[in-house]
Design an enzyme around this catalytic site. Structure first.
Site, mmCIF file in Angstrom:
data_model
loop_
_atom_site.group_PDB
_atom_site.id
_atom_site.type_symbol
_atom_site.label_atom_id
_atom_site.label_comp_id
_atom_site.label_asym_id
_atom_site.label_seq_id
_atom_site.Cartn_x
_atom_site.Cartn_y
_atom_site.Cartn_z
ATOM 1 C CB SER A 184 39.090 41.355 41.284
ATOM 2 O OG SER A 184 39.432 42.551 40.616
ATOM 3 C CG ASP B 86 32.563 45.026 38.008
ATOM 4 O OD1 ASP B 86 33.165 46.080 38.255
ATOM 5 O OD2 ASP B 86 32.980 43.901 38.333
ATOM 6 C CG HIS C 173 34.860 44.842 41.386
ATOM 7 N ND1 HIS C 173 35.056 44.146 40.208
ATOM 8 C CD2 HIS C 173 35.980 44.630 42.126
ATOM 9 C CE1 HIS C 173 36.233 43.550 40.238
ATOM 10 N NE2 HIS C 173 36.807 43.824 41.399
#
Length: 477
Positions: A342, A417, A449
């Site tokens: 991320s 995602d 994700h």
């Protein structure tokens, strides 16, 4: 391919936001009336507080997040009136538990004052500059329970604030949280000595019960050395292989940060380092660093990344690496890798693009590559409105750096995602291909994700290890 596409609404930076409304609903489910405030100028609803001590409170924000009015609600009419307004030249940091009322009807809030997040009651400072208040946990008849850090950002403690001062409830080093109802407090404590979280039930400050943990025992025991590194005293955690001795020589280095706003990885608790220790056991010196913006150190630290989410976080990783290597001969600066997910993925890709002189291999999981594709509230808080400052977004994004890739890069991304959309990695991969830069792209079909299944998670770690061993060989692999 035969299925029709499914559209998912996503408020991208600079674009339209979802419209948020509040309604008063009776206990029988009947919708009574809407709650009214200036939606056009304050589109964000931060929180609602409803207690027996005063009228319900709303906190709302302007689109640029520099102004946060606190509104009192008239439950008979649905109208609101302003009782306080919090402002900041960059953004108002959202802290859990405020606004709220005390039993006497005083307004409780957390505000930055003279370098510290402080607990204010009707504007009166109750905590001073020694604590960095993180949240209001509960408001009692005679005190307020808060969580805060006291000088050490890696530790979070529970405090009681009353007329006689500030008293720490948690009694051991570590990360603590609490919930309270009347005279009963449940205190959860994690530290470096034990892997499990200890949960105690307190009454009148005395332990009356302990809730056992039935979590599975880990076969990995993190060996964590907490450090303060460099001129900025960056919080770092160094993990070495359990089998390593000086006779084994130096080790390749793996930086394992998150590095994003208000998200600390370097905390005084053991269970946050299991994956890092697993990589260490494979023959790496693993270094985890929290740089500017990651929280726990006050308003100025948080706002050091205003307009620049790339420069300070990356520089702090570089500075911490060099400071750690100056103290630990185990670190081989000729073999340095970085991995992250991320924001950590963004930071990893940024590192090998901007600083290939330092970082030789990067694994970027679900990286944000173009901030124009990320969401409104998060992105605009730090980088502003892209319609007004497009150059800021370009400077902090990755595709324009594609031609600078000087090492190895593995991009990993779930194809469905819904947080950092798959287009981020596709866009960066396209830019790298156009620049003639070889790289590896690993799509994860059907994964959002992060992978959640045990088999995918395990195999993904093994694939990352294989990539590191091929691109950054370790003599002990």
């Amino acid at each position: 391919p035969t299925l029709p596409p499914r559209t998912t609404a996503y408020p991208a930076a600079g674009k339209a936001n979802a419209e948020v409304r509040l309604e008063l609903i009776d206990l029988d489910g009947a919708r009574r009336l809407p709650v009214r405030w200036d939606h056009e100028n304050h589109p964000y609803l931060v929180t609602v507080h409803w207690s027996a001590y005063g009228p319900p409170l709303l906190a709302v924000q302007t689109r640029n997040q520099r102004s946060q009015p606190v509104l009192a609600l008239d439950t008979e009419t649905g109208e609101t009136r302003e009782v306080h307004r919090e402002t900041d030249e960059h953004w108002v940091e959202i802290k859990t538990g405020w606004p709220a009322w005390t039993p006497e009807g005083s307004l409780v809030r957390i505000s930055p004052v003279d370098g510290a997040y402080r607990l204010l009651v009707d504007g009166e400072d109750r905590t001073g500059d020694e604590l960095q208040v993180r949240a209001v946990l509960d408001i009692g008849e005679n005190d307020i329970m808060i969580s805060a850090s006291d000088g050490d950002p890696t530790q979070i403690h529970v405090f009681l604030v009353d007329g006689s001062g500030v008293h720490r409830l948690s009694d051991t080093p570590g990360v603590h949280g609490a919930a309270r109802g009347g005279p009963v407090t449940v205190l959860a404590s994690a530290g470096l000595r034990e892997l499990r979280t200890r949960t105690r039930v307190l009454r009148g400050g005395e332990t009356v019960a302990e809730i056992p943990s039935h979590a599975e025992e880990s076969t990995i025991v993190p060996r964590v050395e907490l450090l303060r590194l460099g001129a900025r005293e960056l919080a770092g955690a160094l993990l070495l292989p359990s089998w390593h001795t000086p006779e084994h020589g130096s080790l390749p280095v793996l930086l394992d940060p998150y590095g994003g706003p208000q998200a600390q990885r370097v905390l005084h608790r053991r269970h946050g380092y299991l994956t890092s220790q697993w990589f260490a056991e494979q023959g790496f010196a693993v270094l985890v660093v929290d740089g500017r913006g990651t929280g726990g150190r006050g308003p100025a630290w948080d706002r050091a990344i205003a307009g620049d989410t790339a420069g300070p976080p990356l520089q702090d990783q570089v500075d911490a690496l060099h400071a750690c290597a100056a103290e630990h001969d185990e670190l081989d600066l000729n073999r340095v890798a970085i991995r992250g997910w991320s924001f950590g993925g963004y930071l990893a890709a940024l590192a090998v693009l901007r600083r290939p002189d330092v970082f030789h291999t990067a694994i970027a999981g679900a990286p944000v590559s173009d901030w124009l594709l990320y969401d409104t509230h998060y992105t605009e808080r730090y980088l502003g409105d892209p319609n007004e400052h497009p150059e800021v977004y370009t400077a902090n994004s990755l595709p324009h750096l594609a031609g600078e890739l000087g090492g190895e890069l593995l991009l990993i991304h779930g194809t469905v995602d819904d947080n950092v959309v798959f287009a981020h990695s596709l866009l960066l991969s396209e830019a790298l291909t156009n620049a003639g830069k070889a790289h590896t792209l690993l799509p994860l079909p059907g994964v959002s994700h992060m992978p959640t299944s045990e088999s995918k998670t395990e195999n993904l770690l093994l694939l990352q290890l294989d990539f590191l061993r091929r691109t950054l060989p370790s003599p002990h692999a």
